[in-house]
Design a protein around this motif. Structure first.
Motif, short mmCIF file in Angstrom:
data_model
loop_
_atom_site.label_atom_id
_atom_site.label_comp_id
_atom_site.label_asym_id
_atom_site.label_seq_id
_atom_site.Cartn_x
_atom_site.Cartn_y
_atom_site.Cartn_z
N ARG A 130 0.83 -1.21 0.00
CA ARG A 130 0.00 0.00 0.00
C ARG A 130 0.87 1.26 0.00
O ARG A 130 0.60 2.22 -0.73
CB ARG A 130 -0.92 -0.01 1.22
N SER A 131 1.94 1.23 0.81
CA SER A 131 2.85 2.37 0.83
C SER A 131 3.53 2.56 -0.52
O SER A 131 3.69 3.70 -1.00
CB SER A 131 3.90 2.18 1.92
N GLU A 191 0.97 4.08 -2.96
CA GLU A 191 0.75 5.51 -2.70
C GLU A 191 1.93 6.34 -3.18
O GLU A 191 1.74 7.44 -3.73
CB GLU A 191 0.52 5.72 -1.20
N SER A 229 1.73 9.19 -6.03
CA SER A 229 2.19 10.54 -5.71
C SER A 229 3.27 11.01 -6.68
O SER A 229 3.31 12.19 -7.05
CB SER A 229 2.72 10.56 -4.27
N ALA A 238 -9.33 5.45 -5.40
CA ALA A 238 -8.13 6.28 -5.47
C ALA A 238 -8.08 7.00 -6.82
O ALA A 238 -8.68 6.57 -7.80
CB ALA A 238 -6.88 5.43 -5.29
#
Length: 548
Positions: free
Chosen positions: A364-365, A368, A372, A477
Motif C-alpha cells: 500500500r505504501s 501511494e 504521488s 483512489a
C-alpha cells in the motif's frame, strides 16, 4: 622450550589463527599446515624436548608451578576445570615433549581455536594432493600422540584405569576423532586401538559411516543410552548446520545466477534425504540388538519421546513391533507429538497472518508513493527527460472523457487536462477508480497498468511520443496517466483529431486481505485478471491553443 615451554612454543604458534573469526579471514597460503617449515619437523623437535621446570598435575589435569600452587584457587576453579577436561578443551601441562607436540598440533589444525567446521571458499578450490597428504599425516600424528599419552599415563598395575592426565589425553583423543574437520585415517587408527577403547572404536566406526555398528558399541557394549543419544545429537546438529549452509549457498547462487554453484535448494539437500533422520539407527539398534526385548522396546520408545522434535515420527513408528499396543506409545510419544504439531500449526498461522499484514502495508505504501510520483507534471521522470521547456498559457479547460460506444459497467471516471509547450503537448488523464455502475460485479477491484493511449492523429504535425501508465490504482483512489505528443504548431493548419483509448487491467485480489495479488503490473498474466480497452471520444487540438 626447556626453560620456559609456553614462551618457547609461542615461537611456532604465534602466527596461527586464535579464534573462529581469524580462521574465516585467513587466506589459503596462511594456513599453518602450509608453512614453509614442515609441521612434521616441528613435531619431531618438540617431542625431543624435556622441559626442566617442575610441574605437578592437579586432579583434573591442569598445570600449576610447584612454587606458586594454591589450593584455594584450585578448589574455586575445580568445577569448571573438570568440565574442560571432560570435553578435551583444557590445556595439557607442558612438562613433556609429548605435551608440547600435542599443543602445537592442536593449534595448527585449529581444533583448539574453534576452526569453522563447515565448508568455506577454499574447500571449493581444486585439491592440492601434496597438501592434502600433509594434512592427513598431521591429523594422524596427533591421534597417535594422544593415544600414546593415554597408554603411557595408565597406572603401573596394567589396569584400565586412567590417571587424571590420562583422562585429559583420552578426552582430547575423543574430541579429535569426533571433530567433523578431522582427516584421520580411521582404518589405520582402528588397527592400533586397544580392545578396551570402546568409545574410540565407536567414533572411528562413525567416521567410516558405520553408524549402527558405532551405536551397538555405545548402547549394547557400554550399556549407555545416554552416550548413544549424544552420538546421534552430534550427527543431527552437524547435519542441520550443513543444510543451513547449503541453503545459504543456494540462495546466493540464485541471487547471483552463478552457473557453478549448484542447482538451488533441491540440489543443495541432495545427499541428506536418503538418511535424513540420525535417530532411526539408534531405534533400530535398540529393537534388534538388545538381548532383552522388553528393555529394547522401552529404550526405543524413550528415544522417540526424548527426540520427538527431530525424529522422523512415521518411520520410527514403523520400526516398532506390530503387536505393540498403542497405549505403550500414546502417553510418552503420540500425545506430546500431536500437541507439538498443533502448536506449530498455530504458530505458523499467526506468523503467516503477520507477514501478510506487513506485506499489504508495504504494498500500500509503495502504491501511494507511485501515485504521488505521477500526480504532477514536474514530478514525472519520463517527462522531465523530454526538456519540455516553459508551459504555454492556454484557455483549454479540463473535461470529462467519455467512451465513444457503450462503456463497460466498471469504466472509471477520467478527467482530461491538456498541457501545451513550444514543441510538445502533454495530456494528463486523471483516473478515479470508481465504477459508474452500482450494480457492477467488479466494484471495489484494483486497476493495474492504467494507460491513456493516443492511437491515431489526423494531423502529421502532432503525434504521440511517450506514454506513462499508472501501475496500480486501488479502489476509490485517483491517479494520473500521461501521454506526451511531439508537436509542430507552425505546420498545424487546422484542428487535429486524436483517437484515444483507455487501457487497464482488473487485478485479481486476495479474498482474505483485499490486496491485489500482483502490484507489479504486467497485464492480465501478472495480475491474474482481465485487460480492457475502452475507446474514448476524439480529442480536438486547435492551432490557437499553442499561441501565447
Amino acid at each position: 622450550l626447556e626453560q620456559n615451554p609456553e614462551m618457547g612454543l609461542s615461537v611456532f604458534t604465534s602466527s596461527h589463527p586464535s579464534n573462529e573469526r581469524e580462521w574465516k579471514e585467513m587466506i589459503a597460503n596462511d594456513d599453518p599446515l602450509c608453512h614453509a617449515v614442515d609441521p612434521r619437523k616441528v613435531v619431531e623437535l618438540l617431542k625431543s624436548i624435556q622441559p626442566s621446570l617442575l610441574y605437578e598435575t592437579s586432579a583434573v589435569g591442569t598445570t600449576n608451578l610447584t612454587s606458586s600452587s594454591s589450593s584455594k584457587n584450585h578448589s574455586r576453579k575445580k568445577e569448571q576445570e573438570q568440565h574442560d577436561v571432560t570435553d578435551g578443551s583444557s590445556p595439557i601441562p607442558l612438562n613433556t615433549g609429548r605435551a608440547l607436540a600435542v599443543t602445537y598440533l592442536e593449534s595448527a589444525i585449529g581444533i583448539s581455536s574453534n576452526r569453522p567446521i563447515l565448508e568455506d571458499a577454499y574447500s571449493r578450490l581444486a585439491p592440492d594432493q601434496e597438501m592434502e597428504e600433509r594434512s592427513i599425516a598431521i591429523h594422524d600424528e596427533l591421534a597417535y600422540i594422544l593415544l600414546e599419552g593415554v597408554i603411557k599415563e595408565r597406572g603401573d598395575d596394567d589396569s584400565d584405569t586412567d590417571t587424571s592426565l590420562g583422562l585429559l589425553y583420552r578426552a582430547k583423543l575423543r574430541r579429535l576423532l569426533s571433530w567433523p574437520n578431522s582427516k584421520c585415517r580411521a582404518e589405520r587408527i582402528l588397527a592400533s586401538l586397544p580392545a578396551s577403547f570402546l568409545r574410540e572404536h565407536a567414533l572411528l566406526l562413525g567416521k567410516l559411516g558405520r553408524h549402527e555398528d558405532a551405536l551397538k558399541i555405545l548402547y549394547c557394549d557400554l550399556h549407555s543410552l545416554e552416550l548413544a543419544l549424544e552420538y546421534c545429537d552430534a550427527r543431527h546438529h552437524f547435519k542441520l548446520q550443513k543444510m543451513a549452509a547449503a541453503d545459504r549457498a543456494a540462495g546466493l547462487a540464485s541471487d547471483n545466477h552463478h552457473p557453478s554453484w549448484g542447482g538451488g535448494r533441491h540440489a543443495a539437500h541432495q545427499g541428506y534425504e536418503e538418511h535424513a533422520c540420525t535417530y532411526l539407527p539408534l531405534v533400530r539398534v535398540a529393537l534388534e540388538s538388545d538381548t532383552n526385548a522388553e528393555r529394547g522396546i522401552s529404550a526405543a520408545i524413550q528415544v522417540l519421546s526424548l527426540r520427538r522434535h527431530a525424529i522422523d515420527r512415521g518411520a520410527a513408528l514403523r520400526l516398532l513391533p506390530q503387536n505393540l499396543p498403542v497405549s505403550a506409545v500414546a502417553r510418552p510419544f503420540l500425545i506430546p507429538a500431536l500437541v507439538d504439531s498443533e502448536s506449530q500449526v498455530r504458530r505458523l498461522k499467526v506468523a503467516a497472518s503477520l507477514l501478510r499484514t506487513r506485506y499489504v502495508e508495504l504494498k500500500r505504501s509503495l502504491t501511494e508513493a507511485q501515485i504521488s510520483s505521477q500526480a504532477a507534471l514536474h514530478t514525472v521522470p519520463a517527462l522531465q527527460s523530454l526538456n519540455l521547456g516553459n508551459p504555454l498559457p492556454s484557455a483549454s479547460k479540463p473535461f470529462k472523457a467519455r467512451p465513444s460506444h457503450n462503456a463497460s459497467p466498471h469504466f472509471p471516471d477520467v478527467i482530461i487536462i491538456k498541457h501545451f509547450f513550444p514543441r510538445y503537448m502533454v495530456i494528463q488523464a486523471k483516473v478515479t477508480n470508481t465504477s459508474s455502475s452500482s450494480s457492477s460485479s467488479l466494484e471495489g477491484r484494483t486497476l493495474g497498468d492504467v494507460a491513456f493511449v493516443v492511437a491515431e492523429s489526423s494531423e502529421d504535425a502532432i503525434h504521440p511520443t511517450v506514454q506513462v501508465p499508472l501501475k496500480t490504482l486501488p479502489p476509490n483512489a485517483t491517479g494520473s496517466a500521461w501521454c506526451a505528443l511531439s508537436a509542430s504548431p507552425a505546420r498545424l493548419d487546422e484542428t487535429a483529431l486524436l483517437t484515444c483509448e483507455l487501457r487497464y487491467t482488473i487485478l485479481a485480489v486476495d479474498a482474505a486481505t483485499g490486496a491485489p495479488l500482483s502490484f507489479s503490473g504486467g497485464g492480465a498474466t501478472a495480475g491474474g485478471g482481465r485487460t480492457y480497452v475502452e475507446e474514448l471520444q476524439d480529442i480536438q487540438v486547435r492551432p490557437m491553443e499553442f499561441l501565447h
